[in-house]
Design a protein around this motif. Sequence first.
Motif, PDB file in Angstrom:
ATOM      1  N   LYS A 130       0.809  -1.393   0.106  1.00  0.00           N
ATOM      2  CA  LYS A 130      -0.055  -0.088   0.032  1.00  0.00           C
ATOM      3  C   LYS A 130       0.713   1.339   0.165  1.00  0.00           C
ATOM      4  N   THR A 177       3.174   0.634   3.008  1.00  0.00           N
ATOM      5  CA  THR A 177       2.759  -0.327   4.073  1.00  0.00           C
ATOM      6  C   THR A 177       2.891  -1.813   3.448  1.00  0.00           C
ATOM      7  N   TRP A 211      -7.514  -7.213   9.072  1.00  0.00           N
ATOM      8  CA  TRP A 211      -6.618  -6.100   9.086  1.00  0.00           C
ATOM      9  C   TRP A 211      -7.239  -4.817   8.376  1.00  0.00           C
ATOM     10  N   LEU A 212      -7.569  -4.819   7.142  1.00  0.00           N
ATOM     11  CA  LEU A 212      -8.217  -3.639   6.552  1.00  0.00           C
ATOM     12  C   LEU A 212      -9.345  -3.225   7.608  1.00  0.00           C
ATOM     13  N   ARG A 271      -7.200   2.418   6.610  1.00  0.00           N
ATOM     14  CA  ARG A 271      -6.182   1.260   5.902  1.00  0.00           C
ATOM     15  C   ARG A 271      -6.664   1.155   4.399  1.00  0.00           C
TER      16      ARG A 271
END
Length: 317
Positions: A221, A229, A241-242, A248
């Motif tokens: 990212k 990231t 995680w997102l 994010r």
Amino acid sequence: MSSSASTAPPAPACDPLAAALSFCSGQQLPPGGCLLVVATPIGNLADITLRALAMLERCDVVAAEDTRMAQRLLQAYGISKPLLRADRHREQAAAGEMLDLLAAGRRVAFVSDAGTPGVNDPGAVLVRNARSAGYPVFALPGASSVTAALSACGLDLDLGYTFAGYVPATQQQRIAFWREQLSSPRVVVCFETPHRIDDSLQDLQHLALALAAAPRIVLAKELTKQFETYVADTPSALLDWLRADPKRAQGEFVLVLQPATTAEEVNARAQRWLLRLARELPASRAAAVVAEMLDADRKTLYRWLLAQDTDTAGRSR
């Protein structure tokens, strides 16, 4: 002990454009018109190459996917050039204007918004037209989000990789796309947008349920930018995680995927031998030879080879 090393004043900053022109002073360009295809930074302006700066300074016109982005880059390094808009919507018209410039003996440089032109960006039409008209075309390599993500992914690239461009927008197309990538023997690199990254990971999570093991995915990212990231995990874990932080999902994403079948069942060495021998032998015979060579399971090798969508694997069984 002398402290002169620690107290010495810092060296004066070097003018990057002057350094670029000095380093590249010996590079000759043809006397007439030519097209320079110039890779530009994908986020960090410092990633421009010295050779790119020198050629941008030596060109007569800069054709650009986005003239505002190009102007920002040129101004950052003290370069001033006429700009020609050559985005995807008017690339054909820009090619005609470029040919007029080349016919007049001008040097034209083309830059896309970011990265390497022609790789999921405009540029191919300009190159084809220039070559068809007999003008030289030169590539100036540089930043690429594809190679940046691959170099930091840590996945097995022994069999090479496939660049698949942007993930399709509709769910039906997207699922077909991911199903195809999950059956590949090679690592797959693709781009995804912020507003569809959640959908893509959901589709991968669903498709992974039918697999013996989840694929390995690296989510890269905002490459080269302040909040760059990398997250490596399964589709399900990446989805968690997102969603843990709405921020994010912001930015541009590169997904690097390694299908589980290639990593778990057939190692890279066996894959190379199978694909090579399948050019000359039936799939069953190729699998038997590799199984004997590497002390591997013949049936597993045979199934893997049959799953490859190639002429060599698809010939006589």
